[in-house]
Motif scaffolding. Sequence first.
Motif, mmCIF file in Angstrom:
data_model
loop_
_atom_site.group_PDB
_atom_site.id
_atom_site.type_symbol
_atom_site.label_atom_id
_atom_site.label_comp_id
_atom_site.label_asym_id
_atom_site.label_seq_id
_atom_site.Cartn_x
_atom_site.Cartn_y
_atom_site.Cartn_z
ATOM 1 N N ILE A 104 0.842 -1.197 0.000
ATOM 2 C CA ILE A 104 0.000 0.000 0.000
ATOM 3 C C ILE A 104 0.877 1.248 0.000
ATOM 4 C CG2 ILE A 104 -1.834 1.241 1.194
ATOM 5 C CD1 ILE A 104 -2.601 -1.413 2.531
ATOM 6 N N ALA A 105 0.610 2.142 -0.923
ATOM 7 C CA ALA A 105 1.278 3.445 -0.925
ATOM 8 C C ALA A 105 0.592 4.333 0.101
ATOM 9 C CB ALA A 105 1.205 4.081 -2.309
ATOM 10 N N ILE A 106 1.380 4.960 0.977
ATOM 11 C CA ILE A 106 0.826 5.819 2.021
ATOM 12 C C ILE A 106 1.457 7.211 1.928
ATOM 13 C CG2 ILE A 106 0.468 3.832 3.531
ATOM 14 C CD1 ILE A 106 2.861 5.054 5.234
ATOM 15 N N PRO A 107 0.776 8.239 2.455
ATOM 16 C CA PRO A 107 1.298 9.606 2.353
ATOM 17 C C PRO A 107 2.256 10.005 3.475
ATOM 18 C CG PRO A 107 -0.898 9.657 3.264
ATOM 19 C CD PRO A 107 -0.604 8.218 2.957
ATOM 20 N N PHE A 128 3.967 -1.508 3.225
ATOM 21 C CA PHE A 128 3.630 -0.155 2.766
ATOM 22 C C PHE A 128 4.901 0.577 2.347
ATOM 23 C CE2 PHE A 128 4.476 0.111 7.297
ATOM 24 C CZ PHE A 128 5.320 1.202 7.397
ATOM 25 N N GLU A 129 4.689 1.659 1.636
ATOM 26 C CA GLU A 129 5.784 2.553 1.273
ATOM 27 C C GLU A 129 5.255 3.975 1.249
ATOM 28 O OE1 GLU A 129 8.675 3.567 -2.520
ATOM 29 O OE2 GLU A 129 8.113 1.478 -2.173
ATOM 30 N N ALA A 130 5.984 4.881 1.879
ATOM 31 C CA ALA A 130 5.578 6.282 1.915
ATOM 32 C C ALA A 130 6.067 6.998 0.664
ATOM 33 C CB ALA A 130 6.130 6.966 3.161
ATOM 34 N N ILE A 131 5.138 7.670 -0.027
ATOM 35 C CA ILE A 131 5.466 8.496 -1.180
ATOM 36 C C ILE A 131 4.660 9.794 -1.066
ATOM 37 C CG2 ILE A 131 5.922 6.463 -2.605
ATOM 38 C CD1 ILE A 131 3.294 6.992 -4.069
ATOM 39 N N PRO A 132 5.007 10.853 -1.812
ATOM 40 C CA PRO A 132 4.222 12.091 -1.753
ATOM 41 C C PRO A 132 2.747 11.835 -2.052
ATOM 42 C CG PRO A 132 6.285 12.484 -2.895
ATOM 43 C CD PRO A 132 6.197 11.000 -2.668
ATOM 44 N N PHE A 133 1.881 12.497 -1.292
ATOM 45 C CA PHE A 133 0.449 12.204 -1.365
ATOM 46 C C PHE A 133 -0.118 12.370 -2.769
ATOM 47 C CE2 PHE A 133 0.238 16.801 -1.007
ATOM 48 C CZ PHE A 133 -0.884 17.137 -1.733
ATOM 49 N N ASP A 134 0.413 13.336 -3.537
ATOM 50 C CA ASP A 134 -0.151 13.586 -4.863
ATOM 51 C C ASP A 134 0.376 12.617 -5.924
ATOM 52 O OD1 ASP A 134 2.386 14.655 -4.735
ATOM 53 O OD2 ASP A 134 1.881 16.537 -5.730
ATOM 54 N N GLU A 135 1.262 11.704 -5.525
ATOM 55 C CA GLU A 135 1.745 10.681 -6.446
ATOM 56 C C GLU A 135 1.057 9.330 -6.237
ATOM 57 O OE1 GLU A 135 5.986 10.370 -6.226
ATOM 58 O OE2 GLU A 135 6.316 12.534 -6.456
ATOM 59 N N ILE A 136 0.219 9.235 -5.206
ATOM 60 C CA ILE A 136 -0.356 7.935 -4.845
ATOM 61 C C ILE A 136 -1.346 7.437 -5.894
ATOM 62 C CG2 ILE A 136 -1.827 6.732 -3.179
ATOM 63 C CD1 ILE A 136 -0.444 8.323 -0.968
ATOM 64 N N PRO A 138 -1.706 8.228 -9.175
ATOM 65 C CA PRO A 138 -1.025 7.777 -10.398
ATOM 66 C C PRO A 138 -0.237 6.486 -10.207
ATOM 67 C CG PRO A 138 -0.728 10.136 -10.091
ATOM 68 C CD PRO A 138 -1.360 9.618 -8.843
ATOM 69 N N ALA A 139 0.357 6.315 -9.012
ATOM 70 C CA ALA A 139 1.155 5.113 -8.763
ATOM 71 C C ALA A 139 0.280 3.867 -8.694
ATOM 72 C CB ALA A 139 1.942 5.269 -7.465
ATOM 73 N N PHE A 145 1.826 0.209 -7.375
ATOM 74 C CA PHE A 145 1.337 -0.267 -6.085
ATOM 75 C C PHE A 145 -0.015 -0.940 -6.282
ATOM 76 C CE2 PHE A 145 4.267 3.084 -4.922
ATOM 77 C CZ PHE A 145 4.916 2.570 -3.817
ATOM 78 N N ASP A 146 -0.307 -1.890 -5.411
ATOM 79 C CA ASP A 146 -1.592 -2.583 -5.489
ATOM 80 C C ASP A 146 -2.732 -1.724 -4.962
ATOM 81 O OD1 ASP A 146 -0.415 -5.085 -6.409
ATOM 82 O OD2 ASP A 146 0.391 -5.260 -4.381
#
Length: 280
Positions: A104-107, A128-136, A138-139, A145-146
Amino acid sequence: MIKQLINVGHSPDPDDAFMFYGLAKDKFDTGRYSFVHQLQDIETLNRRAMKGELEVSAVSLHAYSYLTDKYALMPCGCSMGDDYGPMVVARKELTKAELLKTKIAIPGTLTTAFLTLKLYFEGQPFEFEAIPFDEIIPAVESGKFDAGLIIHEGQLTFQNQGLKLHVDLGVWWKKVTGLPLPLGGNVIRKDLGKQTMSEVTRLIQKSIQFSLDNRADALAYALNYARDMDVKLADKFVGMYVNDWTIDYRERGRQAVERLLREGHRMGIIPSPTELEFVD
């Protein structure tokens, strides 16, 4: 008169922009204070608050549990999800058991969204992996990411990318507790002293009320920070997170914050009990 400089950190999002419109555009007299606005994503602001870098900042209420030595909560500026909130979305419908096995991508790990997701999973481990919220979004759409934990205006636009809702954590929290989900708040550094803390808090509250009283102008300003949103959708989003709760938590809002952080501690997510401290 030499004015005291107050650095204010908040997110570059329509709700925060709306909230701070009066201050950002010098719409009223701020007396002996001068405000400089620093716009960064909420997880960056959480991390900066851990270092006490800004006099005033928006922070996740999860992060606040680690900041009580440096900051007090303002009674105004809360983003409260009353039967709505952060969402978990995916390209296909997933059961809870299936979601636990996905990445899960998280902000950000200090966001209230992440805390609430961990409460939803009842402490069960997940990847999980933290990425910038506005990239979730599209990712997730691209298959990197699932699933993704989305915040801000993505809650209203994720369907445009063909994504499916697994759970609205604000709806889940309301069903479990009967309370709204407190997501973010404004904090002020305690070393400023009680008088300054009180005066600056009143100015922040005045800015929020000014925007609510001058909605059309404040919304036009907030649209500069709205991604993939027209006026109607931006107005809906702002209304979700800048409202009566934002003027003052009131007793029920404070109960919601106390319950959220208590549950986080009970489940071992937050190391120590959190003593709430609000500016008078």
